[in-house]
Design a protein around this motif. Structure first.
Motif, mmCIF file in Angstrom:
data_model
loop_
_atom_site.group_PDB
_atom_site.id
_atom_site.type_symbol
_atom_site.label_atom_id
_atom_site.label_comp_id
_atom_site.label_asym_id
_atom_site.label_seq_id
_atom_site.Cartn_x
_atom_site.Cartn_y
_atom_site.Cartn_z
ATOM 1 N N LEU A 54 0.830 -1.203 0.000
ATOM 2 C CA LEU A 54 0.000 0.000 0.000
ATOM 3 C C LEU A 54 0.863 1.251 0.000
ATOM 4 O O LEU A 54 1.987 1.248 0.504
ATOM 5 N N THR A 55 0.302 2.322 -0.535
ATOM 6 C CA THR A 55 0.909 3.638 -0.358
ATOM 7 C C THR A 55 0.163 4.439 0.703
ATOM 8 O O THR A 55 0.739 5.291 1.366
ATOM 9 N N HIS A 56 -1.146 4.177 0.846
ATOM 10 C CA HIS A 56 -1.980 4.906 1.799
ATOM 11 C C HIS A 56 -2.960 3.931 2.447
ATOM 12 O O HIS A 56 -3.423 2.985 1.807
ATOM 13 N N ILE A 57 -3.277 4.218 3.706
ATOM 14 C CA ILE A 57 -4.378 3.526 4.364
ATOM 15 C C ILE A 57 -5.206 4.579 5.086
ATOM 16 O O ILE A 57 -4.667 5.499 5.716
ATOM 17 N N ILE A 58 -6.533 4.474 4.937
ATOM 18 C CA ILE A 58 -7.432 5.508 5.447
ATOM 19 C C ILE A 58 -8.306 4.928 6.542
ATOM 20 O O ILE A 58 -9.092 3.997 6.295
ATOM 21 N N PHE A 59 -8.177 5.471 7.751
ATOM 22 C CA PHE A 59 -9.013 5.026 8.860
ATOM 23 C C PHE A 59 -10.451 5.459 8.607
ATOM 24 O O PHE A 59 -10.736 6.626 8.317
ATOM 25 N N SER A 85 1.448 2.828 13.366
ATOM 26 C CA SER A 85 2.595 1.978 13.707
ATOM 27 C C SER A 85 3.038 1.112 12.531
ATOM 28 O O SER A 85 4.171 0.602 12.523
ATOM 29 N N LEU A 86 2.158 0.940 11.529
ATOM 30 C CA LEU A 86 2.519 0.137 10.361
ATOM 31 C C LEU A 86 3.645 0.763 9.548
ATOM 32 O O LEU A 86 4.249 0.115 8.701
ATOM 33 N N LYS A 87 3.959 2.016 9.827
ATOM 34 C CA LYS A 87 5.074 2.669 9.137
ATOM 35 C C LYS A 87 6.401 1.999 9.474
ATOM 36 O O LYS A 87 7.380 2.144 8.728
ATOM 37 N N LYS A 94 1.380 6.254 4.102
ATOM 38 C CA LYS A 94 0.720 7.438 4.661
ATOM 39 C C LYS A 94 -0.622 7.012 5.255
ATOM 40 O O LYS A 94 -1.355 6.222 4.656
ATOM 41 N N VAL A 95 -0.911 7.537 6.424
ATOM 42 C CA VAL A 95 -2.142 7.205 7.144
ATOM 43 C C VAL A 95 -3.029 8.442 7.190
ATOM 44 O O VAL A 95 -2.606 9.501 7.670
ATOM 45 N N LEU A 96 -4.242 8.297 6.672
ATOM 46 C CA LEU A 96 -5.195 9.402 6.664
ATOM 47 C C LEU A 96 -6.388 9.073 7.553
ATOM 48 O O LEU A 96 -6.728 7.900 7.745
#
Length: 373
Positions: A54-59, A85-87, A94-96
């Motif tokens: 993934l490049t992004h994950i969105i909560f 923390s997955l970074k 990136k987490v949004l």
């Protein structure tokens, strides 16, 4: 060294630079397209997925409390912390945080209708991003200016108010944080909800929900997430891209959507194996449960639409029609995003995928193919 000698050396250097062959470029794997997952599930589950792909994950989702964006409870806070923390596994991730969702934006029209509401919201977003060390905000307001979730307020003024909202957000959170929004993949949203040129100057990308194009309110079956339009069904991924491109929205800010779930319709006649027939929505099924619930042994027969580039199933004994994405359609969508030089591909949602051999794997494998091979 004489002036003539220096001039001669300079001439030789320039000629060497101009006329020599450029360094050979190696074919690059994995054209740089975004792979964006919405996530709606428990904190402990996400470790089982290949987040390195993934490049992004969105909560999904935060909501409004008064004029402020809030995390609903301690459980959701733990999920966000887990996502961040997955970074450690994927430093580029990136987490949004996402606002709203279907049924989750009841007061959006009112809150964003005045400057004070927009300002207070924007500051609360900055506070949450700083607190969680998250990378941005995704606005999932379904929908500005048109009817969305039954009973939720909407008004034509939502359209300019949404523009002012993203402009104020950018001022509040700065350039280092990302702003995206989820957009309906159907014509009325495209034409009525967004001031596209103004909004896309501010946002990093738009996540086009090119799924649920046949949905729970539909009374005729069809493909809920087709790549291309058909004579019987205009709404499609390609239809959205053509429309936005035609009005000047940069293609490198467009993200197409995919579905990690099926929609089942019941009481569907066998004509055309159930496609484009009267029916009533019955339920959804996550991709990870396909082999258990939609097997050939249970009477489900696979079909492929070469025009839409989409699969479907029909169960003649039970009169059930199933519309969905599979590994084949996922590869074709990813190739489409690469070929059209779009920003990327997103999907709802990671928690519905299989842990291995799933749809994320299909996206990643297609992404990593060398162009032209």
């Amino acid at each position: 060294m004489t002036r003539f000698a220096i001039s001669t050396l300079l001439l030789i250097a320039v000629c060497a630079n101009v006329f020599s062959a450029p360094p050979e470029k190696k074919a690059k794997k994995g054209q740089s397209i975004a792979v964006i997952a919405y996530y709606f599930g428990p904190a402990e589950q996400v470790d089982s997925f290949a987040v390195e792909k993934l490049t992004h994950i969105i909560f999904s989702f935060c909501h409004l409390k008064g004029n402020q964006l809030v995390v609903d409870n301690a459980r959701d806070s733990l999920i966000i912390q887990k996502l961040v923390s997955l970074k450690a596994r994927n430093p580029q991730l990136k987490v949004l945080l996402s606002l709203g969702g279907w049924g989750g934006c009841e007061t959006c029209s009112r809150v964003f209708s005045d400057e004070n509401g927009r300002n207070e919201f924007s500051q609360s977003v900055k506070n949450l991003l700083d607190y969680f060390n998250a990378d941005g905000i995704d606005l999932d307001w379904e929908y500005p200016a048109i009817s969305g979730y039954p009973g939720h307020q909407f008004t034509p003024a939502d359209k300019p108010n949404f523009t002012q909202l993203v402009q104020q957000l950018r001022k509040a959170i700065g350039k280092k944080h990302e702003i995206s929004f989820a957009a309906g993949g159907f014509t009325s949203f495209l034409e009525q909800s967004i001031e596209w040129k103004k909004v896309m100057k501010v946002c990093n990308r738009v996540n086009l929900m090119t799924y649920d194009l046949i949905n729970g309110f539909s009374q005729v079956t069809g493909h809920h997430t087709p790549l291309y339009s058909t004579p019987q069904q205009k709404e499609s991924t390609d239809n959205v891209i053509h429309y936005l491109d035609s009005i000047g929205v940069p293609k490198n800010k467009l993200v197409i959507g995919a579905a990690f779930y099926a929609r089942i319709f019941e009481n569907v006649d066998s004509v055309n194996n159930g496609l484009y027939q009267a029916g009533k929505f019955k339920r959804g099924v996550p991709f990870k449960a396909f082999t258990q619930l939609l097997s050939a042994d249970s009477g489900f027969v696979y079909h492929w639409d070469p025009v839409a580039n989409a699969p479907w199933m029909y169960n003649a004994a039970q009169k059930l029609f199933v519309t969905y994405d599979d590994t084949r359609s996922m590869q074709l969508k990813t190739a489409y995003a690469k070929d059209k030089k779009l920003n990327g591909i997103m999907f709802w949602q990671l928690g519905e995928d299989a842990y291995s051999g799933g749809l994320l794997d299909a996206i990643y494998e297609e992404k990593m193919k060398v162009s032209g091979q």
